[in-house]
Design a protein around this motif. Structure first.
Motif, PDB file in Angstrom:
ATOM      1  N   PRO A  26      30.799  56.925  29.226  1.00 61.98           N
ATOM      2  CA  PRO A  26      30.080  56.466  30.496  1.00 61.98           C
ATOM      3  C   PRO A  26      29.284  55.021  30.561  1.00 61.98           C
ATOM      4  CG  PRO A  26      29.737  58.986  29.871  1.00 61.98           C
ATOM      5  CD  PRO A  26      30.344  58.079  28.825  1.00 61.98           C
ATOM      6  N   GLU A  27      29.050  54.952  29.525  1.00 61.07           N
ATOM      7  CA  GLU A  27      28.200  53.633  29.459  1.00 61.07           C
ATOM      8  C   GLU A  27      29.268  52.357  29.629  1.00 61.07           C
ATOM      9  OE1 GLU A  27      28.320  55.284  26.194  1.00 61.07           O
ATOM     10  OE2 GLU A  27      27.164  56.628  27.080  1.00 61.07           O
ATOM     11  N   PHE A  33      29.889  48.214  36.160  1.00 60.16           N
ATOM     12  CA  PHE A  33      30.089  46.922  36.526  1.00 60.16           C
ATOM     13  C   PHE A  33      28.586  46.450  36.243  1.00 60.16           C
ATOM     14  CE2 PHE A  33      33.594  48.847  38.620  1.00 60.16           C
ATOM     15  CZ  PHE A  33      34.707  48.266  38.124  1.00 60.16           C
ATOM     16  N   PRO A  34      28.861  45.089  36.042  1.00 60.44           N
ATOM     17  CA  PRO A  34      27.610  44.209  36.100  1.00 60.44           C
ATOM     18  C   PRO A  34      27.060  43.672  37.257  1.00 60.44           C
ATOM     19  CG  PRO A  34      29.489  42.811  35.281  1.00 60.44           C
ATOM     20  CD  PRO A  34      29.923  44.267  35.302  1.00 60.44           C
ATOM     21  N   MET A  36      41.096  52.275  39.693  1.00 62.41           N
ATOM     22  CA  MET A  36      40.653  51.148  40.518  1.00 62.41           C
ATOM     23  C   MET A  36      39.435  50.543  39.546  1.00 62.41           C
ATOM     24  SD  MET A  36      41.332  49.609  43.303  1.00 62.41           S
ATOM     25  CE  MET A  36      41.982  50.870  44.458  1.00 62.41           C
ATOM     26  N   ASN A  37      38.721  51.426  38.888  1.00 54.01           N
ATOM     27  CA  ASN A  37      37.563  51.052  38.046  1.00 54.01           C
ATOM     28  C   ASN A  37      38.384  50.477  36.868  1.00 54.01           C
ATOM     29  OD1 ASN A  37      34.617  51.923  38.753  1.00 54.01           O
ATOM     30  ND2 ASN A  37      35.813  53.508  39.745  1.00 54.01           N
ATOM     31  N   MET A  38      39.147  51.119  36.277  1.00 50.73           N
ATOM     32  CA  MET A  38      39.490  50.488  34.875  1.00 50.73           C
ATOM     33  C   MET A  38      40.173  49.267  35.208  1.00 50.73           C
ATOM     34  SD  MET A  38      39.628  51.357  31.779  1.00 50.73           S
ATOM     35  CE  MET A  38      40.155  50.707  30.395  1.00 50.73           C
ATOM     36  N   TRP A  39      40.752  49.075  36.240  1.00 49.57           N
ATOM     37  CA  TRP A  39      41.562  47.646  36.431  1.00 49.57           C
ATOM     38  C   TRP A  39      40.628  46.533  36.432  1.00 49.57           C
ATOM     39  CZ3 TRP A  39      45.943  45.165  36.024  1.00 49.57           C
ATOM     40  CH2 TRP A  39      46.145  44.124  36.436  1.00 49.57           C
ATOM     41  N   PHE A  40      39.547  46.594  37.276  1.00 52.48           N
ATOM     42  CA  PHE A  40      38.684  45.632  37.285  1.00 52.48           C
ATOM     43  C   PHE A  40      37.714  45.561  36.336  1.00 52.48           C
ATOM     44  CE2 PHE A  40      39.910  46.296  41.847  1.00 52.48           C
ATOM     45  CZ  PHE A  40      40.162  44.883  42.204  1.00 52.48           C
ATOM     46  N   LEU A  41      37.508  46.728  35.420  1.00 55.59           N
ATOM     47  CA  LEU A  41      36.869  46.370  34.220  1.00 55.59           C
ATOM     48  C   LEU A  41      37.568  45.820  33.142  1.00 55.59           C
ATOM     49  CD1 LEU A  41      35.324  50.178  33.713  1.00 55.59           C
ATOM     50  CD2 LEU A  41      34.028  48.135  34.070  1.00 55.59           C
ATOM     51  N   ILE A  58      31.682  42.899  41.643  1.00 48.47           N
ATOM     52  CA  ILE A  58      32.357  43.952  42.458  1.00 48.47           C
ATOM     53  C   ILE A  58      31.864  45.306  41.969  1.00 48.47           C
ATOM     54  CG2 ILE A  58      33.936  44.107  40.306  1.00 48.47           C
ATOM     55  CD1 ILE A  58      36.240  44.431  42.229  1.00 48.47           C
ATOM     56  N   HIS A  59      32.140  46.379  43.240  1.00 50.07           N
ATOM     57  CA  HIS A  59      31.905  47.705  42.889  1.00 50.07           C
ATOM     58  C   HIS A  59      32.842  48.348  43.457  1.00 50.07           C
ATOM     59  CE1 HIS A  59      28.786  50.982  42.489  1.00 50.07           C
ATOM     60  NE2 HIS A  59      28.970  51.404  43.872  1.00 50.07           N
ATOM     61  N   VAL A  60      33.208  49.731  42.813  1.00 48.45           N
ATOM     62  CA  VAL A  60      34.131  50.666  43.314  1.00 48.45           C
ATOM     63  C   VAL A  60      33.302  51.996  43.455  1.00 48.45           C
ATOM     64  CG1 VAL A  60      36.297  51.779  42.964  1.00 48.45           C
ATOM     65  CG2 VAL A  60      35.889  49.749  42.008  1.00 48.45           C
ATOM     66  N   GLU A  61      33.710  52.540  44.855  1.00 49.80           N
ATOM     67  CA  GLU A  61      32.996  53.940  45.337  1.00 49.80           C
ATOM     68  C   GLU A  61      34.301  54.935  45.620  1.00 49.80           C
ATOM     69  OE1 GLU A  61      29.168  53.744  47.399  1.00 49.80           O
ATOM     70  OE2 GLU A  61      30.197  51.970  48.070  1.00 49.80           O
ATOM     71  N   ASN A  62      33.819  56.185  45.538  1.00 49.85           N
ATOM     72  CA  ASN A  62      34.737  57.338  45.973  1.00 49.85           C
ATOM     73  C   ASN A  62      34.419  57.741  47.101  1.00 49.85           C
ATOM     74  OD1 ASN A  62      36.374  59.557  45.927  1.00 49.85           O
ATOM     75  ND2 ASN A  62      35.740  60.486  44.326  1.00 49.85           N
TER      76      ASN A  62
END
Length: 685
Positions: free
Chosen positions: A359-360, A364-365, A419-424, A433-437
């Motif tokens: 989880p850590e 995103f920063p 989507m999260n994994m790609w931008f991480l 950048i920020h991703v929401e569900n």
């Protein structure tokens, strides 16, 4: 006295002899003249006329490159009764006139042929001569006028038309002109009816298809200009015409010969697109086909039958094109709904790896920038990982100061991890950048959102999922059954203040766009109290309100102008402060509730967007946003190159195989094809 009488007797005999000669001379002249003309062999006269035949594309050389044309036939092919002989003598030029035209010899303009010794005798003889000659000429030419052809003499300066004959000729010419005008008018009326019929038929076919076709255009967009290929195709068309006529008239040998030649020509033609692709034997086959067609023309040609057969072939081809057009529309709509295997593979691999992270490591920063109204904020709602990555990548690469740009991505539960994994793995440099569900927005429920409530209704489920539904057929209805209309990601654009309550302005972007320039200038545009800043799309009539809304409904008719200019979703600057003041979401809810039975508009977000922001949209300069790269093959290249944002709206998305090759490179240059995930999923250019 004696001398006087004898002198009178002596003067009468020469006078009578002279009168007899004057009477007989014209008869002898016309007898030999007409005999000579009528005894002339037909072949001598006709040999001076080049024989013109209808549809003269039937040749055995490659010189005739022009397409079949009724206009060309009219210009270059005369009826048999209009052959001009061009027969010339040293004294005059003779013309063979149409049998409907009457041209009469005129009497002499002077009296040098016969005169008397005295002025009185001369006048009497001349008057008598004219009376007899007039009657002889009228009788003679009345006989000639009933023959198949008759001869008019022109070029003799000493002959002119008498007033009576000139008047008669004018009357005949007027009747001919009147009849010709009637025939032209009748032909024009027939052509207009055919054109109107074709236009009405074209309205029944969905215009959003691959390619273009118009039966009234002289040539198709991709028609090959190579002369030999065109000649072979023309020969095959004419061979099929004569093949049908040969079967009709029981010419079995000729039928078999034509059938064999058609097969040979089709085999040589194959899939050739240029003359260089043809086999060496093609020219010999062309000559052989030309000889067979020449023989078929001699045995079978009939103007009415050939014309009727060509018209039937044209109508059949038109019906086939219409059928293929509908099929193409259906298949393109189906392809637009699909997700390519490579993108599906990418999403699954990224999702697996994301949930393997602790989880850590999933955070995103720069989260403090998400609610800072002084930065440039973008809203992007997508379930396509690859498409979203291209939008973000292109915007950052063309931004002057990426650190001031913040990207708010919203996706669904299925693609949230990917989507999260790609931008991480691929952070957007200095940008935030920020991703929401979307499924975690608890306030977005059926009690609040009319669309969700309608999607849960039995009628909507039947509309979408029952194949046997009476309205389920047809490519136009299939367009509105795209799964994107079932996703709340598509309707989330009407809830921007609820999603981002701390922001003042936000730039909404679709996932099928490319950013080519720095967009920070959009935040400085004065919207003049309007809520929506967008590029108008009413250059053509089908981008006006009456295209999207049902103006037969009184609620639509009394509230909107059918000629009002539409605008484009895909790149929209929204003033969220004005949005809240004018309760835009409430206006949207009102119209959405009224459209529960889909009587105001069909499914989609553009029609309710046009209604919701009616009178509240500020037009942006067209260079900010150029559309059509997903359906229009003729977008001007200079417009694309000068645009800040280009939009692949339409079915031919750049990540699909049906994408237009000429536009795809604008998109692919922002894809990281060397990335391990893309290589493993076989995603290549």
């Amino acid at each position: 006295m004696a001398s006087t009488n004898s002198g009178n007797k002596g003067s009468r005999f020469p006078l009578l002899a002279f009168l007899l000669i004057c009477l007989l001379a014209p008869l002898l002249f016309f007898f030999f003249f007409s005999r000579g003309l009528h005894n002339a062999p037909d072949q001598d006269v006709m040999s001076t006329v080049p024989s013109k035949q209808a549809l003269d594309v039937i040749v055995s050389s490659t010189d005739d490159l022009g397409p079949l044309s009724l206009e060309n036939f009219k210009k270059n092919n005369l009826l048999p009764s209009w052959r001009i002989t061009g027969l010339k003598t040293s004294n005059a030029t003779y013309e063979v006139r149409n049998l409907d035209e009457t041209f009469i010899f005129a009497k002499p303009t002077n009296n040098t042929w016969c005169t008397g010794k005295t002025r009185g005798e001369g006048r009497q003889i001349f008057r008598l001569y004219h009376i007899i000659l007039d009657n002889m000429l009228i009788l003679y030419f009345n006989i000639l006028s009933h023959s198949t052809f008759f001869i008019g003499v022109v070029g003799l300066d000493q002959w002119t038309l008498s007033p009576v004959h000139l008047s008669r000729r004018h009357l005949i010419e007027k009747r001919k002109e009147k009849r010709a005008a009637e025939l032209v008018k009748l032909e024009d009326e027939v052509i207009v009816k055919l054109e109107d019929s074709a236009i009405e038929r074209s309205k029944t076919v969905d215009s959003a298809v691959l390619g273009k076709y118009n039966m009234w255009r002289k040539e198709n967009d991709n028609e090959n200009a190579d002369s030999t290929i065109r000649l072979i195709r023309d020969q095959i068309v004419m061979a099929r015409v004569y093949l049908s006529l040969a079967k009709m008239k029981n010419k079995l040998d000729l039928y078999q010969e034509l059938q064999n030649r058609i097969g040979e020509s089709q085999h040589d033609l194959g899939e050739a697109t240029a003359d260089a692709d043809l086999p060496k034997s093609a020219h010999e086959k062309i000559k052989a086909m030309g000889q067979v067609l020449s023989k078929a023309k001699d045995q079978l040609y009939d103007c009415k039958l050939v014309t009727g057969k060509l018209r039937a072939m044209l109508q059949t081809a038109d019906e086939q094109v219409r059928g293929l057009k509908k099929q193409s529309t259906f298949l393109s709509q189906l392809a637009a709904k699909t997700i390519p295997d490579g993108i599906h593979c990418l999403s699954m691999r990224l999702t697996i790896d994301y949930y393997l992270l602790s989880p850590e490591k999933r955070k995103f920063p720069k989260s403090e920038n998400l609610e800072n109204p002084n930065l440039y904020h973008y809203a992007l709602f997508s379930d396509n990982v690859l498409a979203a990555s291209v939008v973000v990548n292109s915007a950052i690469m063309n931004a002057k100061d990426p650190s001031k740009h913040v990207f708010h991505l919203v996706t669904d539960k299925l693609n949230f991890g990917a989507m999260n994994m790609w931008f991480l793995l691929n952070p957007p440099g200095k940008a935030t950048i920020h991703v929401e569900n979307v499924d975690e927005f608890k306030w977005l429920n059926s009690s609040y959102c009319p669309v969700l409530r309608q999607l849960e209704s039995a009628t909507m489920k039947e509309y979408y999922f029952k194949a046997g539904h009476p309205t389920s057929g047809g490519s136009s209805n299939l367009k509105y059954r795209n799964p994107k209309y079932l996703s709340m990601l598509n309707h989330l654009r009407f809830y921007l203040p609820q999603v981002y309550p701390k922001l003042d302005k936000i730039l909404f972007l679709d996932d099928d766009i490319i950013v080519q320039k720095d967009l920070t200038g959009l935040w400085a545009v004065n919207l003049h109290g309007k809520v929506n800043g967008a590029v108008e799309t009413c250059g053509e009539s089908f981008h006006r309100f009456d295209k999207y809304l049902n103006f037969s409904n009184p609620h639509i008719a009394k509230n909107f102008d059918p000629n009002a200019c539409g605008w484009a979703y895909g790149m929209n600057m929204f003033d969220l402060k004005e949005w809240k003041k004018k309760d835009i979401t409430g206006i949207y809810h009102k119209w959405q509730n009224m459209n529960e039975d889909r009587v105001l508009w069909k499914l989609g977000t553009l029609p309710p967007g046009l209604m919701t922001f009616y009178g509240l949209t500020h037009p942006l300069n067209k260079s900010w946003h150029v559309l059509g790269l997903g359906y229009n093959p003729s977008v001007d290249k200079s417009e694309i190159d000068n645009a800040a944002v280009i939009h692949y709206n339409g079915n031919m998305k750049p990540w699909l195989e049906i994408a237009m090759t000429k536009y795809r490179s604008y998109w692919t240059k922002y894809v990281k094809y060397d990335h391990p995930y893309l290589r493993n999923c076989k995603l290549t250019e």
